[in-house]
Every structure is written in structure tokens, then in C-alpha cells.
Design a protein around this motif. Structure first.
Motif, short mmCIF file in Angstrom:
data_model
loop_
_atom_site.label_atom_id
_atom_site.label_comp_id
_atom_site.label_asym_id
_atom_site.label_seq_id
_atom_site.Cartn_x
_atom_site.Cartn_y
_atom_site.Cartn_z
N ALA A 211 0.84 -1.21 0.00
CA ALA A 211 0.00 0.00 0.00
C ALA A 211 0.86 1.24 0.00
CB ALA A 211 -0.92 0.00 1.21
N ASN A 212 0.40 2.26 -0.70
CA ASN A 212 1.03 3.59 -0.68
C ASN A 212 0.01 4.56 -0.09
OD1 ASN A 212 2.94 5.59 -1.07
ND2 ASN A 212 2.26 6.03 -3.16
N GLU B 226 4.34 19.50 12.29
CA GLU B 226 5.67 19.58 11.67
C GLU B 226 6.37 18.22 11.69
OE1 GLU B 226 9.78 22.24 11.99
OE2 GLU B 226 8.39 22.17 13.68
N ALA B 227 6.27 17.50 12.78
CA ALA B 227 6.99 16.24 12.94
C ALA B 227 6.18 15.03 12.48
CB ALA B 227 7.39 16.06 14.40
N TYR B 228 4.91 15.22 12.15
CA TYR B 228 4.05 14.07 11.86
C TYR B 228 4.45 13.27 10.62
CZ TYR B 228 0.46 14.63 15.47
OH TYR B 228 -0.22 14.67 16.66
N PRO B 229 4.81 13.89 9.49
CA PRO B 229 5.12 13.08 8.31
C PRO B 229 6.18 12.02 8.57
CG PRO B 229 4.81 15.35 7.67
CD PRO B 229 4.80 15.33 9.16
N ALA B 230 7.24 12.38 9.26
CA ALA B 230 8.30 11.40 9.55
C ALA B 230 7.77 10.28 10.45
CB ALA B 230 9.49 12.09 10.20
N ILE B 231 6.98 10.65 11.45
CA ILE B 231 6.40 9.64 12.35
C ILE B 231 5.48 8.70 11.58
CG2 ILE B 231 4.84 9.32 14.32
CD1 ILE B 231 5.86 12.03 15.39
N LEU B 232 4.64 9.26 10.72
CA LEU B 232 3.68 8.46 9.96
C LEU B 232 4.39 7.56 8.95
CD1 LEU B 232 1.04 11.28 9.37
CD2 LEU B 232 0.79 9.33 10.92
N LYS B 233 5.38 8.10 8.27
CA LYS B 233 6.12 7.29 7.30
C LYS B 233 6.80 6.10 7.96
CE LYS B 233 7.13 11.03 4.02
NZ LYS B 233 8.21 11.83 3.37
N GLN B 234 7.40 6.34 9.13
CA GLN B 234 8.07 5.27 9.84
C GLN B 234 7.08 4.20 10.29
OE1 GLN B 234 11.28 4.68 10.21
NE2 GLN B 234 10.90 2.81 11.42
N ALA B 235 5.93 4.64 10.82
CA ALA B 235 4.93 3.68 11.28
C ALA B 235 4.38 2.84 10.13
CB ALA B 235 3.79 4.42 11.99
N VAL B 236 4.16 3.48 8.98
CA VAL B 236 3.68 2.75 7.80
C VAL B 236 4.74 1.77 7.31
CG1 VAL B 236 3.02 3.03 5.38
CG2 VAL B 236 2.00 4.51 7.12
N ALA B 237 5.99 2.21 7.31
CA ALA B 237 7.08 1.33 6.86
C ALA B 237 7.20 0.10 7.75
CB ALA B 237 8.40 2.11 6.84
N GLU B 238 6.95 0.27 9.04
CA GLU B 238 7.09 -0.85 9.98
C GLU B 238 6.06 -1.95 9.73
OE1 GLU B 238 6.87 1.03 13.76
OE2 GLU B 238 8.93 1.81 13.69
N VAL B 239 4.97 -1.64 9.05
CA VAL B 239 3.99 -2.68 8.71
C VAL B 239 4.08 -3.05 7.22
CG1 VAL B 239 2.41 -2.14 10.59
CG2 VAL B 239 2.16 -0.93 8.42
N GLY B 240 5.19 -2.67 6.58
CA GLY B 240 5.46 -3.14 5.23
C GLY B 240 4.81 -2.35 4.12
N SER B 241 4.41 -1.11 4.38
CA SER B 241 3.81 -0.27 3.35
C SER B 241 4.63 1.01 3.18
CB SER B 241 2.36 0.05 3.69
OG SER B 241 1.56 -1.11 3.67
N VAL B 242 4.16 1.89 2.32
CA VAL B 242 4.87 3.11 1.99
C VAL B 242 3.93 4.29 2.22
CG1 VAL B 242 6.08 4.40 0.16
CG2 VAL B 242 6.21 1.89 0.23
N ALA B 243 4.48 5.41 2.69
CA ALA B 243 3.70 6.65 2.81
C ALA B 243 4.47 7.77 2.12
CB ALA B 243 3.44 7.00 4.26
N ARG C 35 -0.90 2.98 11.06
CA ARG C 35 -1.03 1.54 10.87
C ARG C 35 -2.45 1.17 10.47
NH1 ARG C 35 2.30 1.62 15.60
NH2 ARG C 35 0.48 1.28 16.94
N GLN C 36 -3.43 1.86 11.07
CA GLN C 36 -4.82 1.50 10.83
C GLN C 36 -5.23 1.70 9.37
OE1 GLN C 36 -6.62 -0.13 12.84
NE2 GLN C 36 -8.56 -0.12 11.74
N VAL C 37 -4.79 2.78 8.75
CA VAL C 37 -5.23 3.02 7.38
C VAL C 37 -4.69 1.95 6.44
CG1 VAL C 37 -3.33 4.55 6.63
CG2 VAL C 37 -5.64 4.86 5.69
N THR C 38 -3.54 1.36 6.75
CA THR C 38 -3.01 0.31 5.87
C THR C 38 -3.86 -0.95 5.93
OG1 THR C 38 -1.53 -0.66 7.56
CG2 THR C 38 -0.66 1.17 6.24
N ARG C 39 -4.62 -1.12 7.03
CA ARG C 39 -5.48 -2.31 7.16
C ARG C 39 -6.76 -2.20 6.35
NH1 ARG C 39 -4.31 -1.31 13.09
NH2 ARG C 39 -2.52 -2.64 13.59
#
Length: 611
Positions: free
Chosen positions: A66-67, A85-102, A263-267
Motif C-alpha cells: 500500500a502507498n 511539523e513532525a508528523y510526516p516522519a512519524i507516519l512514514k516510519q509507522a507505515v514502513a514498519e507494517v510493510g507499506s509506503v507513505a 497503521r490502521q489506514v493500511t489495514r
């Protein structure tokens, strides 16, 4: 289920049957064409992931990961949005940890009514909602995404993000809040200093000191205005994680909820088995749930326009009569400033969203057969998020209020109704927020004092010309005239008159926002004066009657006399040039009336057939 709420829901469904079917056909076609990057040419796709790291490029080439789009309203000037300001990096990392891309898909403008209040920039405020909706659509238009995360909180920003997201209704979408600032000085003290300044009893330095102690850090303003109304309504519509709306920024729980939203949106994407797009969450029952929660808490009157436009984006038509009937069906359950002295943090401490959900569900006031980003039904939203040994968990929320002066029960509410009245008469239709009034109802008949501009009132007030019972009319403030600015700066002087014992009220085709307080205000008058409304014929001394018991908004002038009068011609050119306002002339000319959402985005003809 409450019979009146059920009746309102059924009539919304029936009147919107054709437009909702067209909307569902549109988003179903968009789903069939996906996953979207799969239809891109090699050159298109290469552009889309050119800046990604090697692993993300590989994942996006495979079409199995998922992207997720990130759309943000971050800027440094808005305290509510500064944490983003800091959210994009946090969100990208969390999405990457479940095997997707943001990917950060785009930013949207975010202006603050608190900064622009009483200044030329305020004339752009309402129109910024439609700009935000269009900006959201631009960000999502690259055919690269399987889901979306929306970062926004305040006034026009969340409705704009909602409208834009619903135009891509085939995408699963989660809204990600940032939370309110900690409590500052009590709201009652802030209001006292403002009124003292209006009376000339304190100077600007004392006023600024009080305001700075109120709005003092990153996070949403703590009073229950449009920003916090947005958060409450979006959670009740099932687009937030349970209990995430009012967790303070910069706390471990806030960060954990942000990661969980990613993580939830990737589900929910179409690449898995639990596909749930926003267009299937925001249906008639979810919209009615949002109205119920808004009215049960005495929320912002701005939503009598915003939710109309949001519903239209999902293929539904709602009216002020729907608001009025739901207001009659639901009791007032909260006292949050300006409806009381408490702030949003006090509401959380008293039981917060979990208890509000429980009360409304147990009272048969919410539809429970709805979709949410967490699955079907709303029981999960009666739970509260917590951190236990560093793990985010949800536990059952309170079963009763910890402060019944802030959060009441359906059995013992503050008022039997939701505190919103719709007024009708020869002056047109208007809404009035009654939840914060000293008396349950407003009944006033008094001579009009007419102003063409909110700034004219200051001179009359300072000269003592308003020291009498009166209905203050401020006209040519509507959407088509000057973009419908908020007129909240009128509250302190009118409050002074009220405290002196005078019966005063406001009638305007402008807005007063979620900060509407103790002064009776018939706002959003439609048709507006600029579009031929009778407001344009009102003269000083004319008797005007407002009565929330009977629903009357009447100009008590003989019909023959009104026929002889010529309508006042608006002198509004100075509101249409400067501070960028000249660039919005085209948008102003297409804005619908307040009851139709004051919106420029939808054509009148519905699409009956979508391939």
C-alpha cells in the motif's frame, strides 16, 4: 432508536436517493480502475517514486504494498497545527514498519480566524474551506495512492479536508488529530478582561497579557469553538481512532495514537480483505450521528454550513430543518466555554468522548449500524486509549461523569434540547445558538440599529448610542457580498450592553462562529442582503422581533411601506480589494447561500449516470 432522529435520517436518505447513488457509482468506478498506480505508464510511475529510497521504489513497483498519501495543513503560525511539523516522519516510519509506503502528497492552506478576526484577511476565511478541498483533491490526483491520512484541526480546515477526501471516496482515509493545548487562564477570566477592555477599564497591555495566558502553547485553543467541534464530530462519524481527539500534543499517548492511525489506514486498503473507503463510512447515518453529537454538546454554528457542504460531497442533501429537528430530539449534555466555564480539557477529565458516546448510545440517540475506521459499530468508541508498559491499549471508559457541571447525562441534561434554533420570517431564515444564552429562549422585540459594516458599531458603542434596548443589524456580510467573515469582535460591546440591563440582540447575514456566547444572535440570515434579502430594506428604528419559542424572525413594518422602500445598495468595494481578496471575486460570485453550505464546489445538476 429515537423516533425523531430516525425520521430525519429516513427523509435525508429519501431526498438524496438519486444523488447518493450517483456518488456511489462514481467511487465504485474509481475503485475498479485501481490500484491507481497500476494504470500509470512507466514514465508516470517513475516520476511518482523518483525521490523514494530503494526499498520504497521496489515496494511501489510491486503493486502489492500500500502507498498512503499524507495531506497536511501544517504551518508554524497556527498553534493547533504546529505539532504537525513532525508528523510526516512519524507516519512514514509507522507505515514502513507494517510493510507499506507513505508519501507526503501535498499541503493545504490553513488560516486562523483568531488571528484574522476583525481584519481584512477574515474575508477570505470561509472561502478557504473550498480552497482546502480543492488542494486536497490536487494532492490525491496523482493516481499513486491506496489510502490517505488527513492532518487538520481548525475551523475551515477539517471540513475542507473532508470534502476533498470524499471526492476521492474510494480511498480509505483516517483523520489524524494533534490535540488541544493544556489549560491556560480560566475562560471566564479571559471573557471578563475582554469586556473590561471594551468598557475602557483596562488597557491593551492587560488585554494582551490575558490573551497570551489563554493561548499559550502548541495545540488547539481550549474553548469549544469550531476547531474542537470539528474533532468531536469527526470522531463520532468514525474517522478518528477512539478517544484520540483531545489528547494533548507532545505526550507519549499522543505519539502512540499518531502511529496507530498510520497503521490502521493500511489495514483498510483494497489490497487486503478489510476494504473500507471513506465514501462508505460517511453515509446518512454517520452524518446524522455527527449532527447529534454537535447539537448535544452545543457545538459550533459554523457547522450549519460546513456539514451541509460535507454531506453534499458524499451525495446527501441536508437542511437547517434537519438540524432543528435533531436539536429538539437531543438534550444538551456539556457545558464547555462559551456554553459554560470549563474548557475541553475539563470535558476530557469529566469523562470525555468515551462517556459521551455511552450516553448517546444508551439514550438511543446514535445510529450504531455504521461503519468506522475501526470496524462496524460504535461500541469501541466507548473505550479510552491508554499506555500500559509502553503499549497502546483501549480500556472501558467511565460509566458516569466525574463532574456533572461539565458533562451531564441523558437522564439529567443541562437542557432538554440541543440549543440550536432555526428562525424564519419575512427577514428570511437564520440560525441561533441558544445553548449559551442566560435564558432558555430568546424573546425580544426592539428597534433596529443598522450598520453596513461591523466596524461602524464601535463608534456607536463608544458614543453611547447603543445604550438602549435594540436589535443590532449588521448586513452585507454574507457569502456573495464579502465572503461571510466572522463577527465575533462584536460580542464584547454587545455583552457590555447586556450587562447594563438592556435587551439586545444581533441579526446578521454574517457569521458568529463556535464562539457565540450569551448575546442572542440570529446569524447566517439567508437570503443575504446582497442577494435581495429584506435585510437590505431595514431602517433604523424599525421594530424587529426574534422569538425562539415560535421560531419567528420578523421585520414589523407594514407591507405597503416595505414595497415603497428601495433596498440599500451595498458599499462593499473596500472589502473586495486588498489582502488578496480581489483574486476571490470569481469564487464569491458562485457561493451558494448559507443554508446550502455557502459553497462554490458543486453544480446544481446531479450526475444521473456515471459510467
Amino acid at each position: 432508536m429515537n423516533a425523531l432522529i430516525q425520521e430525519v435520517t429516513e427523509r435525508i436518505i429519501e431526498r438524496s436517493r438519486q444523488s447518493r447513488a450517483a456518488y456511489l457509482n462514481k467511487i465504485d468506478k474509481a475503485r475498479r480502475d485501481g490500484p491507481h498506480r497500476g494504470v500509470l505508464s512507466c514514465g508516470n510511475l517513475a516520476h511518482g517514486f523518483a525521490a523514494c529510497n530503494p526499498q520504497d521504489k521496489s515496494d511501489l513497483r510491486s503493486m502489492t504494498k500500500a502507498n498512503i498519501a499524507i495531506v497536511s495543513s501544517y504551518n508554524d503560525m497556527l498553534s493547533a497545527h504546529q505539532p504537525y511539523e513532525a508528523y510526516p516522519a512519524i507516519l512514514k516510519q509507522a507505515v514502513a514498519e507494517v510493510g507499506s509506503v507513505a508519501q507526503f502528497a501535498g499541503g493545504v492552506p490553513a488560516m486562523c480566524d483568531g488571528v484574522t478576526q476583525g481584519n481584512p484577511g477574515m474575508d477570505l476565511s470561509l472561502m478557504s474551506r473550498d480552497v482546502i478541498a480543492m488542494s486536497t483533491a490536487v494532492g490525491l490526483s496523482h493516481n499513486m495512492f491506496d489510502g490517505a491520512l488527513m492532518l487538520g484541526i481548525c475551523d475551515k480546515i477539517v471540513p475542507g479536508l473532508l470534502i476533498g477526501s470524499l471526492s476521492f471516496g474510494h480511498l480509505p482515509t483516517v483523520f489524524v488529530p494533534a490535540g488541544p493545548m493544556p489549560s491556560g487562564i480560566p475562560n471566564k477570566e479571559k471573557a471578563r478582561v475582554r469586556q473590561a477592555f471594551a468598557e475602557g477599564k483596562v488597557g491593551r497591555e492587560e488585554l494582551l497579557e490575558a490573551e497570551s495566558k489563554s493561548y499559550h502553547s502548541a495545540g488547539t485553543c481550549t474553548f469549544y469553538g469550531t476547531a474542537n467541534s470539528n474533532q468531536l464530530v469527526v470522531e463520532v462519524m468514525g474517522l478518528h481512532l477512539p478517544g484520540s481527539s483531545f489528547v494533548n500534543p507532545g505526550t507519549p499517548l499522543r505519539d502512540a495514537l499518531t502511529k496507530a492511525a498510520a497503521r490502521q489506514v493500511t489495514r483498510l486498503t483494497d489490497l487486503g480483505d478489510n476494504y473500507m473507503p471513506i465514501g462508505h463510512i460517511v453515509d446518512a447515518k454517520a452524518i446524522v450521528n455527527g449532527l447529534v453529537a454537535l447539537l448535544a454538546t452545543g457545538g459550533s454554528t459554523n457547522h450549519t454550513m460546513h456539514l451541509v457542504a460535507v454531506a453534499r460531497a458524499a451525495g446527501y442533501h441536508i437542511t437547517w430543518d434537519d438540524f432543528s429537528d435533531i436539536s429538539n430530539a437531543v438534550p444538551l449534555l456539556t457545558r464547555i466555554y462559551p456554553n459554560g466555564s470549563a474548557d475541553i480539557n475539563h470535558f476530557v477529565a469529566a469523562g470525555g468522548m468515551a462517556l459521551l458516546f455511552k450516553e448517546l448510545l444508551d439514550g438511543g440517540l446514535l445510529h450504531n449500524d455504521v461503519n468506522t475506521i475501526c470496524g462496524p459499530g460504535l461500541e469501541r468508541y466507548t473505550q479510552e486509549p491508554r499506555l500500559e508498559d509502553g503499549e497502546l491499549v483501549w480500556r472501558d471508559g467511565p460509566v458516569s461523569s466525574h463532574d456533572t457541571e461539565v458533562l451531564a447525562s441523558v437522564a439529567k441534561p443541562f437542557k432538554p434540547d440541543g440549543g440550536l434554533s432555526v428562525l424564519s420570517g419575512n427577514l428570511g431564515r437564520a440560525v441561533m445558538k441558544t445553548s449559551a444564552l442566560r435564558e432558555t429562549h430568546c424573546r425580544i422585540k426592539a428597534p433596529a440599529v443598522v450598520f453596513e459594516d461591523q466596524f461602524e458599531l464601535d463608534a456607536a458603542f463608544n458614543a453611547g448610542d447603543l445604550n438602549k434596548d435594540c436589535v443590532v443589524v449588521v448586513r452585507f456580510q454574507g457569502p456573495a457580498a464579502i465572503g461571510m467573515p466572522e463577527l465575533h469582535r462584536l460580542t464584547p460591546p454587545l455583552g457590555v450592553l447586556q450587562d447594563k440591563g438592556y435587551k439586545v440582540a444581533l441579526v446578521t447575514d454574517g457569521r458568529m462562529s463556535g464562539a457565540s456566547g450569551k448575546v442572542p444572535a440570529a446569524i447566517h440570515v439567508t437570503p443575504e442582503a446582497y442577494k435581495g434579502g429584506l435585510l437590505a430594506k431595514v431602517q433604523d428604528g424599525d421594530l424587529i422581533e426574534l422569538n425562539t419559542e415560535t421560531g419567528d424572525l420578523q421585520l414589523l413594518v407594514d407591507v405597503e411601506e416595505l414595497a415603497r422602500r428601495e433596498a440599500k445598495v451595498a458599499d462593499i468595494g473596500h472589502h473586495q480589494i486588498g489582502m488578496g481578496r480581489e483574486m476571490f471575486a470569481g469564487m464569491r460570485s458562485t457561493l451558494t447561500g448559507a443554508e446550502e453550505g455557502a459553497c462554490s464546489l458543486f453544480v446544481d445538476q446531479e450526475q444521473e449516470n456515471v459510467d
